[in-house]
Design a protein around this motif. Structure first.
Motif, PDB file in Angstrom:
ATOM      1  N   ARG A 123      -4.415  -6.844  -5.330  1.00 47.42           N
ATOM      2  CA  ARG A 123      -4.117  -7.574  -4.274  1.00 47.42           C
ATOM      3  C   ARG A 123      -2.594  -7.201  -3.842  1.00 47.42           C
ATOM      4  O   ARG A 123      -2.408  -7.213  -2.638  1.00 47.42           O
ATOM      5  CB  ARG A 123      -4.330  -9.024  -4.263  1.00 47.42           C
ATOM      6  CG  ARG A 123      -5.312  -9.413  -4.697  1.00 47.42           C
ATOM      7  CD  ARG A 123      -6.226  -9.465  -3.302  1.00 47.42           C
ATOM      8  NE  ARG A 123      -7.666 -10.179  -3.507  1.00 47.42           N
ATOM      9  CZ  ARG A 123      -8.520 -10.147  -2.615  1.00 47.42           C
ATOM     10  NH1 ARG A 123      -8.462  -9.377  -1.367  1.00 47.42           N
ATOM     11  NH2 ARG A 123      -9.715 -10.847  -2.630  1.00 47.42           N
ATOM     12  N   THR A 124      -1.716  -7.218  -4.713  1.00 48.75           N
ATOM     13  CA  THR A 124      -0.290  -6.540  -4.224  1.00 48.75           C
ATOM     14  C   THR A 124       0.174  -5.668  -5.346  1.00 48.75           C
ATOM     15  O   THR A 124      -0.313  -5.613  -6.532  1.00 48.75           O
ATOM     16  CB  THR A 124       0.636  -7.916  -4.374  1.00 48.75           C
ATOM     17  OG1 THR A 124       0.793  -8.284  -5.549  1.00 48.75           O
ATOM     18  CG2 THR A 124      -0.001  -8.891  -3.241  1.00 48.75           C
ATOM     19  N   ILE A 125       1.203  -4.756  -4.800  1.00 50.72           N
ATOM     20  CA  ILE A 125       1.827  -3.937  -5.737  1.00 50.72           C
ATOM     21  C   ILE A 125       3.124  -4.001  -5.296  1.00 50.72           C
ATOM     22  O   ILE A 125       3.492  -3.617  -4.052  1.00 50.72           O
ATOM     23  CB  ILE A 125       1.436  -2.313  -5.525  1.00 50.72           C
ATOM     24  CG1 ILE A 125      -0.396  -2.410  -5.987  1.00 50.72           C
ATOM     25  CG2 ILE A 125       2.142  -1.530  -6.448  1.00 50.72           C
ATOM     26  CD1 ILE A 125      -0.852  -0.822  -5.586  1.00 50.72           C
ATOM     27  N   LYS A 126       4.024  -4.173  -6.223  1.00 44.16           N
ATOM     28  CA  LYS A 126       5.417  -4.054  -6.320  1.00 44.16           C
ATOM     29  C   LYS A 126       6.152  -3.527  -7.357  1.00 44.16           C
ATOM     30  O   LYS A 126       5.820  -3.219  -8.278  1.00 44.16           O
ATOM     31  CB  LYS A 126       5.757  -5.707  -6.458  1.00 44.16           C
ATOM     32  CG  LYS A 126       5.373  -6.482  -5.361  1.00 44.16           C
ATOM     33  CD  LYS A 126       5.962  -8.125  -5.405  1.00 44.16           C
ATOM     34  CE  LYS A 126       5.113  -9.099  -4.412  1.00 44.16           C
ATOM     35  NZ  LYS A 126       5.690 -10.440  -4.566  1.00 44.16           N
ATOM     36  N   LYS A 127       7.243  -3.097  -6.749  1.00 44.69           N
ATOM     37  CA  LYS A 127       7.959  -2.220  -7.867  1.00 44.69           C
ATOM     38  C   LYS A 127       8.729  -3.148  -8.762  1.00 44.69           C
ATOM     39  O   LYS A 127       9.298  -4.307  -8.507  1.00 44.69           O
ATOM     40  CB  LYS A 127       9.240  -1.544  -7.208  1.00 44.69           C
ATOM     41  CG  LYS A 127       9.076  -0.320  -6.216  1.00 44.69           C
ATOM     42  CD  LYS A 127       8.595   0.832  -7.223  1.00 44.69           C
ATOM     43  CE  LYS A 127       9.770   1.353  -8.051  1.00 44.69           C
ATOM     44  NZ  LYS A 127       9.246   2.621  -8.610  1.00 44.69           N
ATOM     45  N   ASP A 128       8.926  -2.953 -10.009  1.00 42.88           N
ATOM     46  CA  ASP A 128       9.343  -3.605 -11.240  1.00 42.88           C
ATOM     47  C   ASP A 128       9.956  -2.479 -11.915  1.00 42.88           C
ATOM     48  O   ASP A 128       9.577  -2.381 -13.146  1.00 42.88           O
ATOM     49  CB  ASP A 128       8.115  -4.359 -11.927  1.00 42.88           C
ATOM     50  CG  ASP A 128       8.710  -5.386 -13.066  1.00 42.88           C
ATOM     51  OD1 ASP A 128       9.729  -5.657 -12.991  1.00 42.88           O
ATOM     52  OD2 ASP A 128       7.719  -5.750 -13.797  1.00 42.88           O
ATOM     53  N   GLY A 129      11.283  -2.258 -11.755  1.00 44.14           N
ATOM     54  CA  GLY A 129      12.058  -1.361 -12.445  1.00 44.14           C
ATOM     55  C   GLY A 129      11.458  -0.146 -12.217  1.00 44.14           C
ATOM     56  O   GLY A 129      11.101   0.445 -10.934  1.00 44.14           O
TER      57      GLY A 129
ATOM     58  N   VAL B 256      -0.057   4.520  -9.334  1.00 42.04           N
ATOM     59  CA  VAL B 256      -1.403   3.983  -8.840  1.00 42.04           C
ATOM     60  C   VAL B 256      -1.959   4.776  -7.875  1.00 42.04           C
ATOM     61  O   VAL B 256      -1.084   5.015  -6.772  1.00 42.04           O
ATOM     62  CB  VAL B 256      -1.252   2.583  -8.477  1.00 42.04           C
ATOM     63  CG1 VAL B 256      -2.781   1.971  -8.080  1.00 42.04           C
ATOM     64  CG2 VAL B 256      -0.604   1.580  -9.618  1.00 42.04           C
ATOM     65  N   PHE B 257      -3.115   5.149  -7.942  1.00 43.33           N
ATOM     66  CA  PHE B 257      -3.552   6.289  -6.909  1.00 43.33           C
ATOM     67  C   PHE B 257      -4.854   5.685  -6.387  1.00 43.33           C
ATOM     68  O   PHE B 257      -5.693   4.919  -6.781  1.00 43.33           O
ATOM     69  CB  PHE B 257      -4.283   7.515  -7.817  1.00 43.33           C
ATOM     70  CG  PHE B 257      -3.158   8.368  -8.447  1.00 43.33           C
ATOM     71  CD1 PHE B 257      -2.588   9.362  -7.619  1.00 43.33           C
ATOM     72  CD2 PHE B 257      -2.705   8.083  -9.597  1.00 43.33           C
ATOM     73  CE1 PHE B 257      -1.681  10.248  -8.474  1.00 43.33           C
ATOM     74  CE2 PHE B 257      -1.488   8.662 -10.291  1.00 43.33           C
ATOM     75  CZ  PHE B 257      -1.063   9.873  -9.662  1.00 43.33           C
ATOM     76  N   SER B 258      -4.667   5.842  -4.846  1.00 49.93           N
ATOM     77  CA  SER B 258      -5.911   5.430  -4.148  1.00 49.93           C
ATOM     78  C   SER B 258      -6.848   6.386  -3.785  1.00 49.93           C
ATOM     79  O   SER B 258      -6.885   7.577  -3.662  1.00 49.93           O
ATOM     80  CB  SER B 258      -5.530   4.963  -2.696  1.00 49.93           C
ATOM     81  OG  SER B 258      -6.327   4.660  -1.831  1.00 49.93           O
ATOM     82  N   ALA B 259      -8.223   5.809  -4.160  1.00 47.75           N
ATOM     83  CA  ALA B 259      -9.457   6.742  -4.048  1.00 47.75           C
ATOM     84  C   ALA B 259     -10.669   5.765  -3.626  1.00 47.75           C
ATOM     85  O   ALA B 259     -11.859   5.671  -4.619  1.00 47.75           O
ATOM     86  CB  ALA B 259      -9.652   7.479  -5.400  1.00 47.75           C
TER      87      ALA B 259
ATOM     88  N   GLU C  58       0.805  -1.066  -0.037  1.00 47.38           N
ATOM     89  CA  GLU C  58       0.015  -0.077   0.039  1.00 47.38           C
ATOM     90  C   GLU C  58       0.972   1.213  -0.053  1.00 47.38           C
ATOM     91  O   GLU C  58       0.319   2.239  -0.711  1.00 47.38           O
ATOM     92  CB  GLU C  58      -1.049  -0.160   1.142  1.00 47.38           C
ATOM     93  CG  GLU C  58      -1.787   1.119   1.260  1.00 47.38           C
ATOM     94  CD  GLU C  58      -3.296   0.996   2.043  1.00 47.38           C
ATOM     95  OE1 GLU C  58      -4.010   1.503   1.939  1.00 47.38           O
ATOM     96  OE2 GLU C  58      -3.033  -0.239   2.913  1.00 47.38           O
ATOM     97  N   GLY C  59       2.034   1.027   0.660  1.00 43.20           N
ATOM     98  CA  GLY C  59       2.769   2.305   0.478  1.00 43.20           C
ATOM     99  C   GLY C  59       3.328   2.855  -0.855  1.00 43.20           C
ATOM    100  O   GLY C  59       3.809   4.004  -0.863  1.00 43.20           O
TER     101      GLY C  59
END
Length: 555
Positions: free
Chosen positions: A320-326, A363-366, A237-238
């Protein structure tokens, strides 16, 4: 002879237009009489503020601009604002649309025109200064409305706000193309011209406490809004960016794109605003929503505008998940299906176990907002952490009230205005000034079956009335224009004036006994009225009703 076909063979017969009133009084045999009834139009009933819509529309038609403006501001002091951003629930109840299938009267367009045309009209001044000092915390629509009505009573009103400029969500949360900051500036200037004081860059809990305000003011109204975003529960989420912070930055002119491909998580009005602003900054935008369009909480109009702006919608997906990819973000989403309705009445999204990956630059949270109630003493909060409030925003502290999004969670601007007005009235009642407020008794609503469409003119309504002056998505200029006076009068001409006498004269024309007297409008001479009911049947907006003579005599 079975029918009346034979009357076609009768010779022409002259018809006398002489009134029988001079030779035949009613006598005791009349059983019913027509009266002008105080009824409410369904559009007014559908308006959260209960604005008397047919009344001010009639005033505009007759050139009584000040009267029209006074009618609106008695219940909604900011028609320039709501005429731009209100979801116009009033139009959903328009009898014209229900009975004919035509488009509803464009009440929001009329209201906007009136707000713009009346911006230099004076607001009612208080009869006398009361000597009471009232504090309002928060300068969004609820706080502004409360300040407006409290000042009209004659109180000295001071509005405190933590941001550099007043306006709250109106200035910092609604994009410029929907509500220009210039309009907000001018509405704030109106309040300042009424001698309402604004103190900015001061925050409750940081610069002063509620106890400080209670000691210095006769009453306090708190309307600090719902400015905290809900957590998504997404792993990673960060890495999400705040939709609310992004909108504020956009309104300040400091928003930047994280990259050309962006996603917005959520399906409410904030999500639509974030997506549309991103499009105007040049991004390719996808909205990720766990339900379908049918269950979205966003106003339908805003969703349609987002589609028109080129926003892509991915339904029945839940990140479900967000990860850095480059340099990008890799988002794993799970496909959903809709099960049984939940407590909101919408179909509940259920997981399928099927996942896929999507890649974005940002990605924006709303997904929704909540209020920060941590600055309030425990005595004001319930077990859920929300403020424990009565119907008019009252708290356990006799002279502390609260309202707007702080009390309800995210709602519409007009609902916040209603909360501010209701709290102002309650404060006045507590302070002993209830007499300045008019009585508000519930009125019967005119149903579709009661109206008479025979005398209504019909116009081909141009499609650009609803979205005049639309601009390209790349522009932050206001996306709609205020209609011209000629267009407004044409739109007004379509109104049925349900429950409001607009002096159309139909009753006067059709009364067979001349018992309708015209004296700056119709008046019934019951000495000669026979109670035939023709005037009631012919009245277009059903302003007239028949009542039992026995009930009148016993009253």
């Amino acid at each position: 002879m079975s029918g009346l076909e034979h009357v076609d063979d009768y010779p022409e017969i002259p018809v006398s237009l002489a009134s029988t009133s001079t030779i035949l009084k009613t006598g005791a045999w009349r059983s019913v009489r027509p009266i002008f009834a105080n009824r409410m139009a369904p559009c007014s009933a559908g308006c959260p503020a209960g604005v008397r819509i047919p009344a001010y529309i009639d005033d505009i038609k007759e050139g009584r601009l000040e009267a029209a403006y006074a009618t609106v501001t008695a219940r909604n002091p900011f028609p320039r604002i709501t005429g731009r951003v209100c979801p116009h629930m009033c139009e959903d109840n328009c009898n014209l649309a229900i009975t004919t299938g035509e488009e509803s009267i464009s009440i929001r367009s009329i209201e906007r025109w009136l707000g713009d045309a009346g911006m230099d009209l004076p607001d009612p001044a208080a009869d006398a200064e009361t000597g009471k000092r009232i504090a309002v915390v928060g300068s969004g629509p609820a706080g502004m409305a409360a300040a407006y009505y409290l000042r009209r009573t004659g109180h000295e009103v001071t509005v405190f706000d933590q941001r550099p400029q007043p306006g709250g969500i109106l200035r910092y949360g609604i994009p410029e193309y929907r509500l220009p900051s210039e309009v907000v500036d001018e509405e704030i200037a109106r309040l300042e011209s009424m001698e309402i004081n604004f103190h900015n860059n001061v925050a409750l809990g940081r610069d002063f406490t509620l106890d400080d305000l209670e000691a210095a003011y006769a009453a306090v109204f708190i309307a600090t809004g719902a400015g905290q975003e809900k957590l998504t529960g997404i792993d990673g989420e960060g890495l999400l960016e705040s939709g609310l912070d992004f909108l504020e930055a956009a309104n300040r002119g400091t928003a930047t794109l994280p990259g050309p491909r962006c996603a917005v998580v959520g399906g409410g009005n904030v999500a639509m605003d974030v997506a549309r602003v991103l499009r105007r900054l040049g991004a390719d935008v996808s909205v990720l929503y766990r339900r379908t369009a049918n269950e979205m909480p966003a106003i339908a109009e805003e969703y349609e505008h987002a589609v028109a702006d080129g926003v892509h919608f991915h339904w029945l997906v839940l990140p479900r998940t967000i990860k850095k990819d480059g340099a990008q973000l890799r988002v794993t989403v799970e496909e959903m299906w809709l099960g049984e309705p939940d407590e909101s009445g919408r179909l509940r999204p259920e997981p399928t176990g099927v996942t896929c990956e999507m890649h974005f630059d940002g990605v924006f949270s709303a997904i929704g907002e909540t209020a920060d109630t941590g600055v309030f003493p425990p005595r004001l909060r319930n077990d859920d952490g929300w403020l424990d409030l009565g119907e008019d925003g009252e708290t356990v502290d006799q002279m502390v009230f609260a309202g707007g999004d702080l009390a309800t969670g995210p709602a519409t601007v007009i609902e916040a205005i209603v909360a501010g007005r209701r709290a102002a009235r309650a404060i006045d009642e507590q302070l002993g000034f209830s007499a300045v407020w008019p009585a508000e008794e519930p009125l019967e609503v005119v149903p579709p079956k009661d109206i008479n469409l025979t005398y209504m003119p019909h116009h081909d309504r141009s499609d650009d009335h609803a979205a005049a002056g639309a601009t390209a998505p790349a522009s932050f200029a206001e996306e709609t224009d205020t209609l011209s006076e000629a267009e407004i009068l044409e739109e007004i001409d379509r109104c049925l004036s349900c429950g409001h006498c607009n002096n159309c004269g139909t009753c006067f024309v059709f009364c067979p006994d001349g018992a309708i007297i015209w004296d700056d409008g119709p008046r019934i001479d019951h000495e000669f009225c026979k109670g035939c009911g023709i005037c009631v049947a012919e009245c277009p907006g059903h302003v007239m009703v028949l009542v039992n003579e026995r009930d009148v005599s016993h009253a």
